[in-house]
Design an enzyme around this catalytic site. Structure first.
Site, PDB file in Angstrom:
ATOM      1  N   VAL B 211      -8.899  -5.524   2.330  1.00 53.94           N
ATOM      2  CA  VAL B 211      -8.372  -6.541   3.256  1.00 53.94           C
ATOM      3  C   VAL B 211      -9.522  -7.384   3.811  1.00 53.94           C
ATOM      4  O   VAL B 211      -9.359  -8.088   4.800  1.00 53.94           O
ATOM      5  CB  VAL B 211      -7.581  -5.901   4.424  1.00 53.94           C
ATOM      6  CG1 VAL B 211      -6.247  -5.362   3.943  1.00 53.94           C
ATOM      7  CG2 VAL B 211      -8.394  -4.820   5.126  1.00 53.94           C
ATOM      8  N   ARG B 213     -12.756  -9.338   1.811  1.00 54.63           N
ATOM      9  CA  ARG B 213     -12.919 -10.504   0.949  1.00 54.63           C
ATOM     10  C   ARG B 213     -12.971 -10.023  -0.495  1.00 54.63           C
ATOM     11  O   ARG B 213     -13.535  -8.965  -0.785  1.00 54.63           O
ATOM     12  CB  ARG B 213     -14.230 -11.225   1.269  1.00 54.63           C
ATOM     13  CG  ARG B 213     -14.190 -12.101   2.513  1.00 54.63           C
ATOM     14  CD  ARG B 213     -13.377 -13.379   2.313  1.00 54.63           C
ATOM     15  NE  ARG B 213     -13.448 -14.263   3.466  1.00 54.63           N
ATOM     16  CZ  ARG B 213     -12.535 -14.322   4.430  1.00 54.63           C
ATOM     17  NH1 ARG B 213     -11.472 -13.536   4.389  1.00 54.63           N
ATOM     18  NH2 ARG B 213     -12.678 -15.171   5.438  1.00 54.63           N
ATOM     19  N   ASP B 237      -5.318  -7.393  -0.943  1.00 59.78           N
ATOM     20  CA  ASP B 237      -4.768  -8.566  -0.260  1.00 59.78           C
ATOM     21  C   ASP B 237      -5.675  -9.777  -0.441  1.00 59.78           C
ATOM     22  O   ASP B 237      -5.299 -10.888  -0.088  1.00 59.78           O
ATOM     23  CB  ASP B 237      -4.584  -8.247   1.227  1.00 59.78           C
ATOM     24  CG  ASP B 237      -3.804  -9.335   1.957  1.00 59.78           C
ATOM     25  OD1 ASP B 237      -2.695  -9.672   1.488  1.00 59.78           O
ATOM     26  OD2 ASP B 237      -4.297  -9.859   2.971  1.00 59.78           O
ATOM     27  N   GLU B 242      -8.685 -17.123  -5.294  1.00 59.91           N
ATOM     28  CA  GLU B 242      -7.348 -17.194  -4.684  1.00 59.91           C
ATOM     29  C   GLU B 242      -6.801 -18.599  -4.835  1.00 59.91           C
ATOM     30  O   GLU B 242      -7.541 -19.557  -4.618  1.00 59.91           O
ATOM     31  CB  GLU B 242      -7.418 -16.806  -3.201  1.00 59.91           C
ATOM     32  CG  GLU B 242      -7.807 -15.363  -2.999  1.00 59.91           C
ATOM     33  CD  GLU B 242      -7.870 -14.938  -1.526  1.00 59.91           C
ATOM     34  OE1 GLU B 242      -7.434 -15.716  -0.652  1.00 59.91           O
ATOM     35  OE2 GLU B 242      -8.359 -13.836  -1.265  1.00 59.91           O
ATOM     36  N   HIS B 261      -3.095 -12.625   0.346  1.00 60.12           N
ATOM     37  CA  HIS B 261      -3.953 -12.878   1.515  1.00 60.12           C
ATOM     38  C   HIS B 261      -3.090 -13.121   2.759  1.00 60.12           C
ATOM     39  O   HIS B 261      -3.143 -14.206   3.367  1.00 60.12           O
ATOM     40  CB  HIS B 261      -4.891 -14.068   1.273  1.00 60.12           C
ATOM     41  CG  HIS B 261      -6.114 -14.029   2.159  1.00 60.12           C
ATOM     42  ND1 HIS B 261      -7.368 -14.373   1.733  1.00 60.12           N
ATOM     43  CD2 HIS B 261      -6.265 -13.665   3.460  1.00 60.12           C
ATOM     44  CE1 HIS B 261      -8.241 -14.250   2.725  1.00 60.12           C
ATOM     45  NE2 HIS B 261      -7.583 -13.808   3.795  1.00 60.12           N
ATOM     46  N   SER B 263      -2.324 -10.183   5.007  1.00 64.27           N
ATOM     47  CA  SER B 263      -2.232  -8.958   5.805  1.00 64.27           C
ATOM     48  C   SER B 263      -2.354  -9.231   7.301  1.00 64.27           C
ATOM     49  O   SER B 263      -1.777  -8.518   8.112  1.00 64.27           O
ATOM     50  CB  SER B 263      -3.290  -7.942   5.359  1.00 64.27           C
ATOM     51  OG  SER B 263      -4.586  -8.384   5.683  1.00 64.27           O
TER      52      SER B 263
END
Lengths: 305, 305
Positions: B211, B213, B237, B242, B261, B263
């Site tokens: 959670v 990077r 996450d 991304e 991404h 959380s």
């Protein structure tokens, strides 16, 4: 069971051989706790003193022959408490964080940002204040939720539940709950407790969790409530018919999590169940009081408090 | 932003207009925290004193121009802590209770009893001891897990982490962990921290949760470790690219939970982010010390302790 075999003649049987094995037996350990075989073999229980069941709920053996007999009934209270509590916290978080949707999007290889819910500060109503309900209350509270209970008698200041409301007032306390957890024992008083009226009293955003018994719920009413959006979701580990029939709409309704009566069955549970029985067997041989003696009129082990 | 608009000329822009908007600006609020537009527009920052970013991690703006400038950098420390902690507890329980498998069986209309894992007593190693890591540690501990941390400096007796191990000794502490949670800031010291060697040090039954990077992880090494069974699962996450590209094997590897991404992004997070900026704006106008000032050499807000 080795230690018990050293002290007693142990007969292992399935449902078909139960009557024959029961004849002459002093004690019966019902390991398949959902078995309905005991009433049918009861005529053969000619010297039974003690029946122990490998479950917390004793509803499958609450038939008149046992209730009216002198046979002492004990259950496996305690084995499942903390595992079920973890399961309930898990489904609460699964709803709040949208895990089912994340998995669905993952299967579709779709990146779709969404917002999630917090659980801290949300309200859980735990219906059933026995040891499993208590463990659930403790864990949800530890995770930051506001918790209250519903039990036989109203009371305040409970260390785990805070307030316990009387079950006669259930409908008054459903409207404020974000999560309603059914974990009451199945008795004549609790059968069908969650019916159309109860679901109508819940918030449309509420989730219903059943880790007690399927018959606490009027299944058709739950299905209708979910279809109509009277509540936002349900996590169901128990059903009025198990295994859940393949034609049940619960398998496919959106926002329903179906699991196969497994919430308490952590790795090691079988050994833990045999240990509970073995402990009581030792006490029984020594003429000591058994643990977890069920009140056969209430249908569960009364709490000390 | 209404209150700020009453006190300052506010220019809203996207990446394309950033250079123009930045010219003459005293303060910059980077709301799209993953935007890489700031370095490219930096030449236009002719009187900038303060840059605030709507995230906890500041790695996207850690380019030399900002690091070497006098511009004060502040972040949104605190907004995401508890939501991310709930998310991590949720994925831990999802692994332990096998929710992904339950949902899969439900889609197939199959009743298949399984045993589940307990989380109480299992060991979590939280790598990153900032406020998010601390909130994670606190919540996992409240749920009965044994927790320790990995941070810059080893220490004992931390109220949330218990023991904190020095990050230089990470490899020594991976082998006993059931859950390894990556939540360290992305810096030159933490980039690629989770590589083949780290995954090889984990138990085959361990789960990895990221959670923090994506670049904390050498993705190819994680994929290989999951394929080879060097660890039992991963909940991710964040990703080095991304949105996660559709060709990434992470989408389809078994026992991997992919989320976009999200959380920390609870309902209300956008307002919470603006409030953090507005609070600092008020302090800035009053000439007071700003909150959440990032140490631009370390790459994060140093803890008080």
């Amino acid at each position: 069971m080795r230690a018990i075999e050293a002290e007693a003649v142990v007969r292992y049987t399935d449902a078909g051989g139960l009557a024959e094995a029961l004849s002459g037996a002093d004690a019966l350990f019902v390991y398949d706790f959902l078995s309905m075989a005991v009433p049918g073999a009861w005529h053969a229980a000619d010297r039974l003193h003690w029946l122990h069941i490998a479950s917390a709920g004793v509803d499958p053996v609450m038939f008149p022959g046992l209730r009216e007999s002198e046979v002492v009934l004990t259950n496996s209270r305690g084995v499942f408490d903390d595992a079920i509590a973890e399961y309930v916290l898990g489904v609460v978080l699964a709803f709040a964080k949208g895990f089912a949707r994340s998995l669905e999007l993952q299967r579709e290889v779709r990146w779709q940002h969404r917002e999630s819910e917090r659980i801290a500060g949300t309200e859980a109503l735990v219906v059933g204040t026995g040891p499993i309900g208590r463990s659930i209350a403790r864990l949800l509270r530890a995770a930051g939720m506001r918790v209250s209970g519903v039990g036989r008698r109203a009371r305040t200041g409970d260390p785990d539940f805070g307030d316990v409301h009387a079950s006669s007032e259930l409908a008054l306390h459903l409207p404020s709950a974000d999560y309603v957890v059914a974990v009451a024992p199945l008795t004549e008083h609790t059968k069908g407790l969650f019916d159309a009226k109860a679901f109508a009293a819940m918030k449309p955003s509420a989730r219903f969790v059943n880790v007690g018994r399927g018959e606490l719920v009027v299944t058709a009413d739950l299905v209708a409530a979910l279809r109509e959006g009277a509540l936002a979701g349900a996590a169901l580990d128990v059903f009025d018919i198990e295994p859940l029939p393949s034609e049940s709409p619960l398998w496919t309704l959106p926002n329903v999590l179906v699991s196969p009566h497994m919430s308490g069955d952590f790795l090691g549970w079988r050994n833990a169940l045999v240990e509970v029985f073995a402990g009581n067997f030792t006490r029984w041989r020594a003429g000591e009081a058994l643990h977890n003696v069920v009140d056969k009129q209430l249908g569960y082990v009364p709490s000390v408090s």
